[in-house]
Design an enzyme around this catalytic site. Structure first.
Site, PDB file in Angstrom:
ATOM      1  N   GLU A 199     -16.033  -1.295   2.287  1.00 49.31           N
ATOM      2  CA  GLU A 199     -15.578  -0.998   3.668  1.00 49.31           C
ATOM      3  C   GLU A 199     -15.587  -2.378   3.537  1.00 49.31           C
ATOM      4  O   GLU A 199     -14.711  -3.109   4.844  1.00 49.31           O
ATOM      5  CB  GLU A 199     -16.987  -0.769   4.494  1.00 49.31           C
ATOM      6  CG  GLU A 199     -17.897   0.654   3.961  1.00 49.31           C
ATOM      7  CD  GLU A 199     -16.607   1.119   4.588  1.00 49.31           C
ATOM      8  OE1 GLU A 199     -15.572   1.370   4.192  1.00 49.31           O
ATOM      9  OE2 GLU A 199     -17.361   2.323   4.054  1.00 49.31           O
ATOM     10  N   ASP A 338      -6.509   3.521   0.065  1.00 48.73           N
ATOM     11  CA  ASP A 338      -7.917   4.920   0.222  1.00 48.73           C
ATOM     12  C   ASP A 338      -6.699   5.380  -1.159  1.00 48.73           C
ATOM     13  O   ASP A 338      -5.623   5.539  -1.288  1.00 48.73           O
ATOM     14  CB  ASP A 338      -8.427   5.445   0.908  1.00 48.73           C
ATOM     15  CG  ASP A 338      -9.170   5.016   1.399  1.00 48.73           C
ATOM     16  OD1 ASP A 338     -10.025   4.239   1.255  1.00 48.73           O
ATOM     17  OD2 ASP A 338      -9.366   5.034   3.136  1.00 48.73           O
TER      18      ASP A 338
END
Length: 517
Positions: A199, A338
């Site tokens: 994260e 991502d």
């Protein structure tokens, strides 16, 4: 000489520009094997594998065959590589691909435009099956190792199970990171010198943990560097370098509100044909309901890809020039995403990637990895980083906010129970303890409990019920085994550990004896 050699500056389109561009991809899913199929569970793994991971490897192998090197920096979380190497998952993926081919075949028996769409899907499924049967029989690790060995990519590692590190007990945090790096070494015969911090989460002092583990660089989001991402920065008094995502460039592709995948010509992710489970529609328009979506047209989509490649190349060129002018020296620009965006969420993403990785050098942009940036001196003065992440608000609220306060408490209690139990189990033996599979499984289930995915899914209301179920399931497993061990029922504890290991047997080399004292 490769296509990515250093270049001289020019502002003429197609002529060399200063600096270095780095594409960073972060590959992550939670542990999904043996934990449900649809709508959340193994289906999520197989969709991402077929739509993103297979095409990405295909693109990188194609470009490597053209003698292109240092193409991108690829983060592979241990929990993903564990699944991509797992025999159960490999068998499940093969079955899934075969089922995809059957669903596409069924579509060819339906009226137009589904028939034409089915023919194209069938061809894609056949290619995926051929790739998988030919290249993936032994999992992802041999393929990725080949790309690492050939300097096609730089590998980023990460801690086991992708925990939100700032909230984690320091002992377990150190254990997860060191075991994660060791896991990468076993799979790829390379120990990553950099990591994608889960994260992009950071707390002051973590750079010292990284240095102690041999990590030389890591990723943060742009705001963590106060928006100045044009150079890597050593953190505090350490030699560990933080690299920041350039939001101006990254958000051009994908942001919380816009980006290329929302273009009307691209395949719509959310609209299904309920007979076959395929996705035969294009986006059509932001506010167009699913039943009114227009049929997907490959030629229209292909034209949009070329336009977005050209746009991105122009954005990168301009950013490199402007940041180099601002700094008075060549700048470094990082776009980070991502991996699952490319193919899973954005069907055309892998084609866009292949074309953009060819187009950037042709346009005078040097591309390289984060390791290249350090080697070539794209590092500035030290910086103090604030507590931060790449989540909403760029702080910790997604993982520590009121909405998930109960999960934060659950994690804390489970970790305390696990550490206390493991310490006692390993400390009861005179002399060096033997390998203890019960203690190993307690830590394995604990790490799965504290995965950052569960609070993220709750905070974002994305399969929140499943996320809470998974967090509490692994917490229950931890407590159940620990309770049996603490009460002296060692044989029962062993049976429980063996039973849970049949579902959660990832990270086979995890060794509780390496837990820091």
């Amino acid at each position: 000489m490769t296509t990515n050699e250093p270049v001289r500056r020019s502002d003429v389109a197609g002529a060399p520009v200063p600096g270095l561009f780095t594409l960073v991809l972060h590959t992550h899913l939670p542990w999904l094997a043996h934990h449900g199929r649809w709508p959340v569970g193994e289906e999520w793994l197989y969709q991402s594998w077929s739509a993103a991971y297979l095409p990405l490897v295909r693109v990188l192998r194609t470009l490597a065959a053209e003698n292109r090197r240092h193409l991108l920096t690829l983060g592979m979380t241990p929990v993903v590589t564990a699944q991509l190497d797992d025999p159960y998952c490999l068998a499940g993926m093969h079955h899934w691909l075969a089922n995809w081919r059957l669903r596409a075949l069924e579509a060819t028996t339906l009226p137009e435009p589904l028939r034409a769409f089915g023919l194209r899907e069938q061809a894609e499924a056949e290619q995926a099956l051929d790739d998988f049967s030919t290249l993936w029989a032994h999992g992802a690790s041999p393929l990725l190792r080949e790309l690492i060995d050939g300097d096609t990519i730089e590998l980023l590692g990460g801690p086991l199970s992708h925990p939100f590190q700032p909230l984690l007990n320091p002992r377990l945090r150190e254990f997860a990171l060191r075991e994660g790096l060791a896991d990468a070494t076993l799979r790829f015969a390379h120990t990553p010198s950099g990591i994608w911090a889960p994260e992009c989460a950071y707390a002051p002092g973590m750079e010292n943990d990284y240095a102690a583990a041999g990590v030389g660089h890591f990723m943060v989001d742009g705001p963590s560097l106060h928006g100045d991402t044009a150079l890597g920065r050593p953190v505090a008094s350490s030699n560990v370098v933080a690299f920041g995502r350039d939001l101006q460039v990254s958000y051009r592709v994908w942001s919380p509100k816009s980006g290329y995948p929302g273009h009307a010509a691209y395949r719509d992710f959310h609209t299904y044909d309920h007979t076959t489970g395929l996705k035969p529609s294009r986006v059509t328009g932001r506010n167009v309901p699913s039943e009114a979506k227009a049929p997907y047209e490959p030629q229209r989509a292909d034209h949009a890809i070329d336009g977005h490649v050209a746009d991105f190349v122009d954005v990168v060129r301009r950013r490199l020039v402007s940041e180099s002018d601002r700094l008075g020296r060549p700048a470094h620009v990082i776009a980070a995403f991502d991996t699952e965006l490319f193919g899973h969420w954005w069907h055309e993403g892998p084609v866009w990637l292949e074309r953009v990785l060819r187009a950037l050098p042709q346009a005078g942009v040097r591309i390289g990895t984060l390791a290249d940036a350090i080697a070539d001196g794209f590092v500035g003065s030290p910086v103090e980083l604030p507590p931060s992440s790449w989540g909403s608000g760029k702080d910790w609220q997604v993982w520590a906010g009121e909405q998930v306060a109960d999960m934060v408490q659950l994690n804390s209690e489970v970790v305390d129970t696990a550490l206390t139990t493991v310490d006692k189990a390993l400390g009861e033996i005179d002399g060096p303890p033997a390998r203890n599979s019960v203690a190993d499984q307690i830590l394995r289930e604990t790490l799965l409990t504290v995965s950052s995915d569960w609070p993220f899914m709750v905070s974002k209301d994305s399969a929140a019920e499943y996320a809470r179920y998974r967090a509490h399931l692994h917490a229950h497993a931890t407590r159940e085994i620990a309770d049996a061990l603490a009460s002296g029922r060692r044989e029962h504890a062993q049976r429980l550990a063996d039973g849970w290991n049949r579902a959660d047997g990832l990270f086979g080399a995890l060794d509780a004896r390496r837990l820091p004292k």
